[in-house]
Design a protein around this motif. Sequence first.
Motif, PDB file in Angstrom:
ATOM      1  N   SER A 169      35.177  40.479  25.432  1.00 16.75           N
ATOM      2  CA  SER A 169      36.637  40.615  25.339  1.00 16.75           C
ATOM      3  C   SER A 169      37.212  41.409  26.504  1.00 16.75           C
ATOM      4  CB  SER A 169      37.028  41.285  24.021  1.00 16.75           C
ATOM      5  OG  SER A 169      36.491  42.591  23.928  1.00 16.75           O
ATOM      6  N   LEU A 170      36.462  42.363  27.035  1.00 18.35           N
ATOM      7  CA  LEU A 170      36.945  43.213  28.104  1.00 18.35           C
ATOM      8  C   LEU A 170      35.981  43.220  29.282  1.00 18.35           C
ATOM      9  CD1 LEU A 170      38.120  46.405  26.151  1.00 18.35           C
ATOM     10  CD2 LEU A 170      39.571  44.573  27.037  1.00 18.35           C
ATOM     11  N   ALA A 171      36.552  43.304  30.479  1.00 15.68           N
ATOM     12  CA  ALA A 171      35.793  43.581  31.696  1.00 15.68           C
ATOM     13  C   ALA A 171      36.250  44.924  32.234  1.00 15.68           C
ATOM     14  CB  ALA A 171      36.017  42.487  32.734  1.00 15.68           C
ATOM     15  N   PHE A 172      35.306  45.731  32.682  1.00 17.38           N
ATOM     16  CA  PHE A 172      35.615  47.052  33.226  1.00 17.38           C
ATOM     17  C   PHE A 172      35.325  47.036  34.725  1.00 17.38           C
ATOM     18  CE2 PHE A 172      34.259  47.573  28.820  1.00 17.38           C
ATOM     19  CZ  PHE A 172      35.363  48.216  28.277  1.00 17.38           C
ATOM     20  N   ILE A 173      36.291  47.475  35.511  1.00 19.41           N
ATOM     21  CA  ILE A 173      36.210  47.411  36.961  1.00 19.41           C
ATOM     22  C   ILE A 173      36.385  48.807  37.533  1.00 19.41           C
ATOM     23  CG2 ILE A 173      37.076  46.278  39.037  1.00 19.41           C
ATOM     24  CD1 ILE A 173      36.247  44.252  36.909  1.00 19.41           C
ATOM     25  N   SER A 174      35.447  49.241  38.371  1.00 20.09           N
ATOM     26  CA  SER A 174      35.623  50.516  39.059  1.00 20.09           C
ATOM     27  C   SER A 174      36.499  50.304  40.290  1.00 20.09           C
ATOM     28  CB  SER A 174      34.271  51.120  39.458  1.00 20.09           C
ATOM     29  OG  SER A 174      33.549  50.248  40.315  1.00 20.09           O
ATOM     30  N   LEU A 175      37.400  51.242  40.532  1.00 23.52           N
ATOM     31  CA  LEU A 175      38.359  51.149  41.630  1.00 23.52           C
ATOM     32  C   LEU A 175      38.089  52.288  42.607  1.00 23.52           C
ATOM     33  CD1 LEU A 175      41.505  50.408  39.430  1.00 23.52           C
ATOM     34  CD2 LEU A 175      40.079  48.754  40.663  1.00 23.52           C
ATOM     35  N   GLN A 176      37.348  51.987  43.660  1.00 19.38           N
ATOM     36  CA  GLN A 176      36.910  53.032  44.577  1.00 19.38           C
ATOM     37  C   GLN A 176      38.065  53.708  45.299  1.00 19.38           C
ATOM     38  OE1 GLN A 176      33.754  52.156  47.338  1.00 19.38           O
ATOM     39  NE2 GLN A 176      32.478  51.183  45.791  1.00 19.38           N
ATOM     40  N   GLY A 177      39.106  52.950  45.618  1.00 20.00           N
ATOM     41  CA  GLY A 177      40.191  53.509  46.400  1.00 20.00           C
ATOM     42  C   GLY A 177      41.148  54.388  45.614  1.00 20.00           C
ATOM     43  N   SER A 178      41.306  54.131  44.317  1.00 17.83           N
ATOM     44  CA  SER A 178      42.251  54.910  43.511  1.00 17.83           C
ATOM     45  C   SER A 178      41.561  55.829  42.510  1.00 17.83           C
ATOM     46  CB  SER A 178      43.203  53.973  42.760  1.00 17.83           C
ATOM     47  OG  SER A 178      42.493  53.091  41.908  1.00 17.83           O
ATOM     48  N   ASP A 179      40.213  55.883  42.557  1.00 13.99           N
ATOM     49  CA  ASP A 179      39.440  56.796  41.706  1.00 13.99           C
ATOM     50  C   ASP A 179      39.648  56.538  40.220  1.00 13.99           C
ATOM     51  OD1 ASP A 179      38.760  57.933  44.148  1.00 13.99           O
ATOM     52  OD2 ASP A 179      40.177  59.586  43.957  1.00 13.99           O
ATOM     53  N   GLU A 180      39.714  55.265  39.852  1.00 13.76           N
ATOM     54  CA  GLU A 180      39.999  54.897  38.469  1.00 13.76           C
ATOM     55  C   GLU A 180      38.975  53.896  37.932  1.00 13.76           C
ATOM     56  OE1 GLU A 180      44.713  54.723  37.886  1.00 13.76           O
ATOM     57  OE2 GLU A 180      44.010  53.541  39.615  1.00 13.76           O
ATOM     58  N   LEU A 181      39.045  53.736  36.617  1.00 17.23           N
ATOM     59  CA  LEU A 181      38.344  52.667  35.923  1.00 17.23           C
ATOM     60  C   LEU A 181      39.405  51.829  35.220  1.00 17.23           C
ATOM     61  CD1 LEU A 181      35.539  51.500  34.951  1.00 17.23           C
ATOM     62  CD2 LEU A 181      35.864  52.907  32.894  1.00 17.23           C
ATOM     63  N   ALA A 182      39.336  50.501  35.388  1.00 17.91           N
ATOM     64  CA  ALA A 182      40.302  49.605  34.761  1.00 17.91           C
ATOM     65  C   ALA A 182      39.609  48.752  33.708  1.00 17.91           C
ATOM     66  CB  ALA A 182      40.961  48.709  35.802  1.00 17.91           C
ATOM     67  N   ALA A 183      40.328  48.496  32.604  1.00 13.26           N
ATOM     68  CA  ALA A 183      39.862  47.561  31.581  1.00 13.26           C
ATOM     69  C   ALA A 183      40.763  46.340  31.620  1.00 13.26           C
ATOM     70  CB  ALA A 183      39.916  48.204  30.197  1.00 13.26           C
ATOM     71  N   VAL A 184      40.147  45.164  31.741  1.00 16.68           N
ATOM     72  CA  VAL A 184      40.890  43.912  31.831  1.00 16.68           C
ATOM     73  C   VAL A 184      40.627  43.095  30.578  1.00 16.68           C
ATOM     74  CG1 VAL A 184      41.181  41.754  33.112  1.00 16.68           C
ATOM     75  CG2 VAL A 184      40.810  43.917  34.343  1.00 16.68           C
ATOM     76  N   ASP A 185      41.694  42.694  29.887  1.00 17.51           N
ATOM     77  CA  ASP A 185      41.592  41.831  28.712  1.00 17.51           C
ATOM     78  C   ASP A 185      41.369  40.402  29.198  1.00 17.51           C
ATOM     79  OD1 ASP A 185      42.391  39.998  26.580  1.00 17.51           O
ATOM     80  OD2 ASP A 185      43.164  41.770  25.548  1.00 17.51           O
ATOM     81  N   LEU A 186      40.223  39.834  28.874  1.00 15.31           N
ATOM     82  CA  LEU A 186      39.888  38.519  29.413  1.00 15.31           C
ATOM     83  C   LEU A 186      40.646  37.391  28.716  1.00 15.31           C
ATOM     84  CD1 LEU A 186      36.065  38.935  30.052  1.00 15.31           C
ATOM     85  CD2 LEU A 186      37.920  38.909  31.727  1.00 15.31           C
ATOM     86  N   ALA A 187      41.092  37.602  27.506  1.00 14.06           N
ATOM     87  CA  ALA A 187      41.861  36.559  26.815  1.00 14.06           C
ATOM     88  C   ALA A 187      43.249  36.397  27.430  1.00 14.06           C
ATOM     89  CB  ALA A 187      41.973  36.881  25.333  1.00 14.06           C
ATOM     90  N   THR A 188      43.862  37.526  27.805  1.00 11.03           N
ATOM     91  CA  THR A 188      45.219  37.477  28.374  1.00 11.03           C
ATOM     92  C   THR A 188      45.218  37.563  29.892  1.00 11.03           C
ATOM     93  OG1 THR A 188      45.504  39.878  28.244  1.00 11.03           O
ATOM     94  CG2 THR A 188      46.116  38.582  26.302  1.00 11.03           C
TER      95      THR A 188
END
Length: 339
Positions: A169-188
Amino acid sequence: MPAFVRRSIVAACGLLTAFSTFAAPASPAVPAAPAASTAGNVVVVLNSRDATITLLDQTTYKEINTFPVGKEPHHLMPTPDNKSLIVAAATGNSLLFLDPTNGQIQSQVKDIVDPYQIGFSPNQKWFIANGLRLDRIDIYGYDGKNLKLAKRLPLPSMPSHMAFTADSSLAFISLQGSDELAAVDLATQKVKWTMPIGKQPAGVYMTPDNKYLLVGVMGSDYVAVVDWRTQKIVKKIKTGDGAHNFRPQGDNRHVFVSNRVSGTINILDLNKLESVGSIAVPGGPDCMEITADGKTMWVTQRWVKKVSVVDLETRKVIKSIPVGRSPHGIYFSNRAPEL
């Protein structure tokens, strides 16, 4: 969970095709075929700055061949059927398909936009290609045969590594440039949330129980343990400087994390969520591969143009092998499972 759940798959911008139809003529020079005795023991190493692949003999540690590919080959992965090994050349905008047992070129696909890090959801329904230099991810639907672009999603800065929930349901992406972790809803195909994670986050690994995310914080000296349901860091596991990438041992209990700055690899116990040992591998250790018997680990060393072989019982380097500049991805077919 199948072993390929923690692997990656590449998709191209606007591409609608089956894996079996990736059959463009191979333009790089075809490497010499390894001898029958080495088939299955071939180690594939990506030399990102040289734009080459080096094939090594796992038994003798000798070079079999080195041949050119697209610019900046960083990551590689087998297809789910294990019939091909995909090499992604990021700034070369191309994919190269190899025989995973002997490194022989099968085909090449050009005009693939920035295939840096790549990910395949556990249910095989979704494919993600992280465009590190383009600040976006491309999400593709997969129907068991064809890939179709579903969404091109901008993200704050330098999307790097990824992991998925067990239910896809979710993909988690590390963001090296902004020092964040993002969660992406794959259904939407929308960003569900982002959270600060630490300076220059890199590798992301979902624990086998689907409870925590481990994130290597490359700009520091720890792995962040994230409760992804509450979006909180619940623990920081101290490692060496430059905590970067993960490779499970294959025992469903331990995972290795490479520390590029300190030149070490930590062994993490997933039950205790703590480090239970370290291995000295100088020269910017990055990607790791483990033999099927669990006895040795091969490690690319980005800064010294070498691959080291580690005896996991003694935790000592037993062999260092010269390769090309900035070696990154590494693979061999007789490998430990990725869990």
